[in-house]
Design an enzyme around this catalytic site. Structure first.
Site, PDB file in Angstrom:
ATOM      1  N   LYS A  67     -42.301 -86.543  75.813  1.00 45.85           N
ATOM      2  CA  LYS A  67     -43.600 -87.070  75.386  1.00 45.85           C
ATOM      3  C   LYS A  67     -44.790 -86.309  75.977  1.00 45.85           C
ATOM      4  O   LYS A  67     -45.748 -86.005  75.257  1.00 45.85           O
ATOM      5  CB  LYS A  67     -43.681 -88.564  75.690  1.00 45.85           C
ATOM      6  CG  LYS A  67     -42.703 -89.394  74.858  1.00 45.85           C
ATOM      7  CD  LYS A  67     -42.782 -90.868  75.170  1.00 45.85           C
ATOM      8  CE  LYS A  67     -41.728 -91.646  74.403  1.00 45.85           C
ATOM      9  NZ  LYS A  67     -41.798 -93.104  74.653  1.00 45.85           N
ATOM     10  N   ASP A 109     -46.291 -96.491  71.203  1.00 45.39           N
ATOM     11  CA  ASP A 109     -45.495 -97.357  72.078  1.00 45.39           C
ATOM     12  C   ASP A 109     -46.252 -98.617  72.472  1.00 45.39           C
ATOM     13  O   ASP A 109     -45.717 -99.729  72.445  1.00 45.39           O
ATOM     14  CB  ASP A 109     -45.084 -96.602  73.341  1.00 45.39           C
ATOM     15  CG  ASP A 109     -43.954 -95.615  73.107  1.00 45.39           C
ATOM     16  OD1 ASP A 109     -43.193 -95.809  72.138  1.00 45.39           O
ATOM     17  OD2 ASP A 109     -43.829 -94.661  73.886  1.00 45.39           O
TER      18      ASP A 109
END
Length: 282
Positions: A67, A109
């Site tokens: 990420k 997220d």
């Protein structure tokens, strides 16, 4: 017939449920797509994404450990991705002049977690006191959305105090404070969220602060199924009134990625129900 090409990048990635989730969303919406898993090491990640783009890739999900690296590949980033300094969703941006493919980065997220906690589990976040365990990419991804949801306190505990301090400083919000792992702080919390992978092994872990929940406190693990079992079992034994794993977050963040790519929001309930039957709550 041309089929949109999408993927999830990670290491490991063979366990990922993302292909099944996105196939179900696409079937709902009448969209034809190819969605595959791509295993890439940290050293090979940038090259793998470039190859994917050359082969017509339109978008991708990014999971551990890539990420932060995905954020570095992006020409532009959403505000929530910039705040997290981590990207879990890549959106292809075509150059009108025919130049090299470019990527816009987002992080779904946090909004996925908040939607799951509020809408699926009925958890009140406004005014809640939240303890976030961990200070890595997963924690950074959800922390901004928790603050935007109106929580009153966000305390961060991480084994490395320096990383916890760094995340708190980056969030730059008066409601945030970093605590040492073994700090004998007497604060109580309404919600305790484990964002670390430390509980994914069979090695027993001591969370000395898990007794510090308020009456009726809720334990959340961002992992799902077996990966969340150790932390949630410990939390239950120490008085948690409710234990929630990350399966709902997984589905909700995927739905937000799907919306970014295709401009339509899928119905997450039937997809979650199928996965829940396959992966009973720990």
């Amino acid at each position: 017939m041309h089929r949109n090409r999408f993927a999830v990048f990670g290491q490991p990635v063979a366990h990922s449920r993302s292909p099944a989730i996105h196939a179900a969303f696409a079937a709902q919406c009448g969209i034809a797509l190819d969605y595959v898993r791509i295993e890439a090491s940290p050293e090979d990640f940038a090259v793998a994404v470039e190859r994917f783009a050359r082969e017509g890739g339109r978008g991708a999900n990014v999971t551990l450990p890539h990420k932060p690296a995905a954020a570095a590949l992006c020409t532009t980033r959403s505000e929530r991705a910039a705040r997290a300094d981590a990207v879990n969703t890549l959106v292809r941006v075509d150059d009108a002049a025919g130049g090299a493919p470019r990527w816009h980065g987002d992080n779904t997220d946090g909004i996925g977690l908040v939607r799951d906690l509020r809408e699926r589990h009925g958890l009140r976040l406004d005014g809640a006191r939240v303890l976030l365990i961990g200070a890595g990419g997963a924690a950074a991804g959800v922390a901004p959305a928790l603050l935007d949801a109106g929580i009153a306190v966000l305390a961060i505990r991480n084994r490395s105090s320096a990383r916890g301090d760094a995340l708190a400083a980056r969030l730059n919000d008066a409601r945030v404070r970093a605590l040492a792992w073994d700090d004998a702080d007497d604060a109580v919390f309404d919600v305790v969220i484990n964002s670390t992978s430390a509980a994914r092994s069979d090695t027993a872990i001591d969370w000395p602060f898990l007794h510090a929940g308020a009456d009726g406190w809720t334990a959340v693990d961002l992992g799902y199924g077996r990966d969340a079992a150790m932390f949630l079992e410990t939390a239950r034994a120490r008085g948690a009134a409710a234990c929630i794993d990350g399966l709902g977050m997984l589905v909700e963040q995927a739905a937000e990625s799907f919306r970014l790519w295709h401009g339509v929001m899928p119905d997450t309930a039937p997809v979650y129900d199928v996965l829940r039957r396959e992966l009973p709550a720990p």
